[in-house]
Scaffold this motif. Structure first.
Motif, PDB file in Angstrom:
ATOM      1  N   GLU A 224       0.820  -1.216   0.000  1.00  0.00           N
ATOM      2  CA  GLU A 224       0.000   0.000   0.000  1.00  0.00           C
ATOM      3  C   GLU A 224       0.855   1.269   0.000  1.00  0.00           C
ATOM      4  O   GLU A 224       0.352   2.358   0.266  1.00  0.00           O
ATOM      5  N   GLN A 225       2.164   1.116  -0.270  1.00  0.00           N
ATOM      6  CA  GLN A 225       3.109   2.223  -0.328  1.00  0.00           C
ATOM      7  C   GLN A 225       3.290   2.940   1.012  1.00  0.00           C
ATOM      8  O   GLN A 225       3.580   4.133   1.056  1.00  0.00           O
ATOM      9  N   GLN A 226       3.134   2.201   2.105  1.00  0.00           N
ATOM     10  CA  GLN A 226       3.388   2.743   3.443  1.00  0.00           C
ATOM     11  C   GLN A 226       4.760   2.252   3.911  1.00  0.00           C
ATOM     12  O   GLN A 226       5.151   1.124   3.632  1.00  0.00           O
ATOM     13  N   VAL A 227       5.446   3.116   4.638  1.00  0.00           N
ATOM     14  CA  VAL A 227       6.771   2.761   5.150  1.00  0.00           C
ATOM     15  C   VAL A 227       6.632   1.653   6.184  1.00  0.00           C
ATOM     16  O   VAL A 227       5.798   1.718   7.086  1.00  0.00           O
ATOM     17  N   THR A 228       7.454   0.626   6.017  1.00  0.00           N
ATOM     18  CA  THR A 228       7.465  -0.510   6.930  1.00  0.00           C
ATOM     19  C   THR A 228       8.880  -0.671   7.479  1.00  0.00           C
ATOM     20  O   THR A 228       9.839  -0.705   6.700  1.00  0.00           O
ATOM     21  N   PRO A 229       9.037  -0.749   8.800  1.00  0.00           N
ATOM     22  CA  PRO A 229      10.384  -0.882   9.369  1.00  0.00           C
ATOM     23  C   PRO A 229      11.066  -2.178   8.933  1.00  0.00           C
ATOM     24  O   PRO A 229      10.420  -3.218   8.787  1.00  0.00           O
ATOM     25  N   TYR A 230      12.377  -2.073   8.736  1.00  0.00           N
ATOM     26  CA  TYR A 230      13.176  -3.283   8.532  1.00  0.00           C
ATOM     27  C   TYR A 230      13.316  -3.990   9.876  1.00  0.00           C
ATOM     28  O   TYR A 230      13.274  -5.205   9.955  1.00  0.00           O
ATOM     29  N   ASN A 231      13.506  -3.186  10.934  1.00  0.00           N
ATOM     30  CA  ASN A 231      13.621  -3.713  12.284  1.00  0.00           C
ATOM     31  C   ASN A 231      13.113  -2.619  13.225  1.00  0.00           C
ATOM     32  O   ASN A 231      13.790  -1.618  13.453  1.00  0.00           O
ATOM     33  N   GLU A 232      11.910  -2.843  13.757  1.00  0.00           N
ATOM     34  CA  GLU A 232      11.251  -1.824  14.579  1.00  0.00           C
ATOM     35  C   GLU A 232      12.054  -1.463  15.823  1.00  0.00           C
ATOM     36  O   GLU A 232      12.175  -0.293  16.180  1.00  0.00           O
ATOM     37  N   LEU A 233      12.628  -2.471  16.489  1.00  0.00           N
ATOM     38  CA  LEU A 233      13.393  -2.235  17.713  1.00  0.00           C
ATOM     39  C   LEU A 233      14.625  -1.366  17.436  1.00  0.00           C
ATOM     40  O   LEU A 233      14.870  -0.380  18.135  1.00  0.00           O
ATOM     41  N   LEU A 234      15.394  -1.716  16.404  1.00  0.00           N
ATOM     42  CA  LEU A 234      16.590  -0.929  16.088  1.00  0.00           C
ATOM     43  C   LEU A 234      16.226   0.468  15.584  1.00  0.00           C
ATOM     44  O   LEU A 234      16.917   1.442  15.895  1.00  0.00           O
ATOM     45  N   GLY A 235      15.155   0.576  14.830  1.00  0.00           N
ATOM     46  CA  GLY A 235      14.701   1.889  14.381  1.00  0.00           C
ATOM     47  C   GLY A 235      14.319   2.767  15.563  1.00  0.00           C
ATOM     48  O   GLY A 235      14.673   3.949  15.628  1.00  0.00           O
ATOM     49  N   SER A 236      13.604   2.187  16.524  1.00  0.00           N
ATOM     50  CA  SER A 236      13.188   2.922  17.716  1.00  0.00           C
ATOM     51  C   SER A 236      14.400   3.304  18.581  1.00  0.00           C
ATOM     52  O   SER A 236      14.479   4.427  19.096  1.00  0.00           O
ATOM     53  N   LEU A 237      15.336   2.378  18.712  1.00  0.00           N
ATOM     54  CA  LEU A 237      16.555   2.653  19.474  1.00  0.00           C
ATOM     55  C   LEU A 237      17.352   3.783  18.803  1.00  0.00           C
ATOM     56  O   LEU A 237      17.827   4.703  19.477  1.00  0.00           O
ATOM     57  N   GLY A 238      17.471   3.727  17.485  1.00  0.00           N
ATOM     58  CA  GLY A 238      18.176   4.777  16.743  1.00  0.00           C
ATOM     59  C   GLY A 238      17.518   6.133  16.928  1.00  0.00           C
ATOM     60  O   GLY A 238      18.188   7.145  17.116  1.00  0.00           O
ATOM     61  N   LYS A 239      16.177   6.143  16.887  1.00  0.00           N
ATOM     62  CA  LYS A 239      15.436   7.400  17.055  1.00  0.00           C
ATOM     63  C   LYS A 239      15.688   7.993  18.438  1.00  0.00           C
ATOM     64  O   LYS A 239      15.961   9.193  18.580  1.00  0.00           O
ATOM     65  N   THR A 240      15.607   7.150  19.471  1.00  0.00           N
ATOM     66  CA  THR A 240      15.827   7.605  20.839  1.00  0.00           C
ATOM     67  C   THR A 240      17.246   8.132  21.020  1.00  0.00           C
ATOM     68  O   THR A 240      17.452   9.221  21.565  1.00  0.00           O
ATOM     69  N   LEU A 241      18.224   7.360  20.541  1.00  0.00           N
ATOM     70  CA  LEU A 241      19.624   7.786  20.664  1.00  0.00           C
ATOM     71  C   LEU A 241      19.885   9.088  19.912  1.00  0.00           C
ATOM     72  O   LEU A 241      20.555   9.978  20.430  1.00  0.00           O
ATOM     73  N   HIS A 242      19.351   9.196  18.696  1.00  0.00           N
ATOM     74  CA  HIS A 242      19.572  10.386  17.882  1.00  0.00           C
ATOM     75  C   HIS A 242      19.024  11.628  18.598  1.00  0.00           C
ATOM     76  O   HIS A 242      19.679  12.663  18.627  1.00  0.00           O
ATOM     77  N   GLY A 243      17.851  11.488  19.185  1.00  0.00           N
ATOM     78  CA  GLY A 243      17.256  12.612  19.916  1.00  0.00           C
ATOM     79  C   GLY A 243      18.048  12.981  21.159  1.00  0.00           C
ATOM     80  O   GLY A 243      18.379  14.145  21.382  1.00  0.00           O
ATOM     81  N   LEU A 244      18.382  11.983  21.967  1.00  0.00           N
ATOM     82  CA  LEU A 244      19.137  12.247  23.201  1.00  0.00           C
ATOM     83  C   LEU A 244      20.527  12.805  22.901  1.00  0.00           C
ATOM     84  O   LEU A 244      20.961  13.775  23.532  1.00  0.00           O
ATOM     85  N   LEU A 245      21.205  12.194  21.950  1.00  0.00           N
ATOM     86  CA  LEU A 245      22.537  12.677  21.592  1.00  0.00           C
ATOM     87  C   LEU A 245      22.470  14.088  21.016  1.00  0.00           C
ATOM     88  O   LEU A 245      23.372  14.903  21.251  1.00  0.00           O
ATOM     89  N   GLY A 246      21.403  14.390  20.294  1.00  0.00           N
ATOM     90  CA  GLY A 246      21.233  15.731  19.739  1.00  0.00           C
ATOM     91  C   GLY A 246      21.153  16.790  20.824  1.00  0.00           C
ATOM     92  O   GLY A 246      21.798  17.840  20.725  1.00  0.00           O
ATOM     93  N   TYR A 247      20.370  16.512  21.856  1.00  0.00           N
ATOM     94  CA  TYR A 247      20.263  17.482  22.953  1.00  0.00           C
ATOM     95  C   TYR A 247      21.567  17.568  23.740  1.00  0.00           C
ATOM     96  O   TYR A 247      21.994  18.658  24.134  1.00  0.00           O
ATOM     97  N   LEU A 248      22.221  16.439  23.966  1.00  0.00           N
ATOM     98  CA  LEU A 248      23.514  16.429  24.654  1.00  0.00           C
ATOM     99  C   LEU A 248      24.545  17.212  23.837  1.00  0.00           C
ATOM    100  O   LEU A 248      25.291  18.046  24.374  1.00  0.00           O
ATOM    101  N   PHE A 249      24.571  16.964  22.537  1.00  0.00           N
ATOM    102  CA  PHE A 249      25.500  17.660  21.657  1.00  0.00           C
ATOM    103  C   PHE A 249      25.240  19.167  21.664  1.00  0.00           C
ATOM    104  O   PHE A 249      26.175  19.960  21.738  1.00  0.00           O
ATOM    105  N   THR A 250      23.976  19.552  21.606  1.00  0.00           N
ATOM    106  CA  THR A 250      23.615  20.973  21.632  1.00  0.00           C
ATOM    107  C   THR A 250      24.131  21.624  22.908  1.00  0.00           C
ATOM    108  O   THR A 250      24.691  22.730  22.881  1.00  0.00           O
TER     109      THR A 250
END
Length: 182
Positions: free
Chosen positions: A122-148
């Protein structure tokens, strides 16, 4: 360090500063406004930043700079903060790639697709790996604020050196001649 090496080191610093601050501001804006049209640019410049930081790390390894804090009580702290900033410069784009890639959004360098979007029938985005995608999202956000926060500390330290200590740290990074009143 030879004058040409200093100029290259300075150029790396300011190009990285410009690219990273721009990417960070766009990232914060996207995260708070869900402006999806900017994600493509954010990811592409994130990959460019990753390539620049790799080049900068190779340069720094070959052309070691001597910190103005050498021999002071703050030398270890200054060295730690610089190394931590460099580590975050690597981890930010890598965590973004993990997030975007494993969450199924893919990423590309402008139009060169490195990891394609994972779309279902149906042309909707489907995760390759939901857990790793979620972990990446969390890390990217936290590291972004720490970096800032660390960048704000870094800028604050440069301003402290200039206005309170009245030393040549900021002038040296701006390639200015020593001022008369310092």
């Amino acid at each position: 360090m030879a004058t040409s090496n200093i100029a290259i080191t300075r150029t790396f610093h300011w190009v990285m500063a410009f690219v990273i601050i721009a990417i960070t501001l766009v990232g914060l804006y996207m995260a708070n406004t869900e402006t999806y049209a900017l994600y493509h640019w954010h990811k592409s410049f994130g990959l460019i930043a990753l390539l620049l930081i790799i080049a900068r790390l190779f340069w720094r390894k070959k052309h070691v700079w001597e910190s103005a804090s050498k021999g002071t009580s703050q030398a270890k702290l200054v060295n730690f903060v610089h190394l931590f900033l460099l580590a975050l410069l690597m981890l930010m784009p890598l965590s973004g790639m993990v997030y975007s890639g494993f969450a199924g959004y893919g990423f590309s360098l402008f139009e060169w697709h490195i990891i394609p979007k994972n779309l279902n029938s149906e042309q909707q985005v489907t995760p390759y790996n939901e857990l790793l995608g979620s972990l990446g999202k969390t890390l990217h956000g936290l590291l972004g604020y720490l970096f800032t926060g660390l960048v704000a500390l870094h800028v604050g330290a440069a301003l402290k050196h200039h206005f309170i200590n009245k030393d040549q740290t900021l002038n040296r990074m701006l390639n200015k001649k020593p001022s008369e009143n310092t």
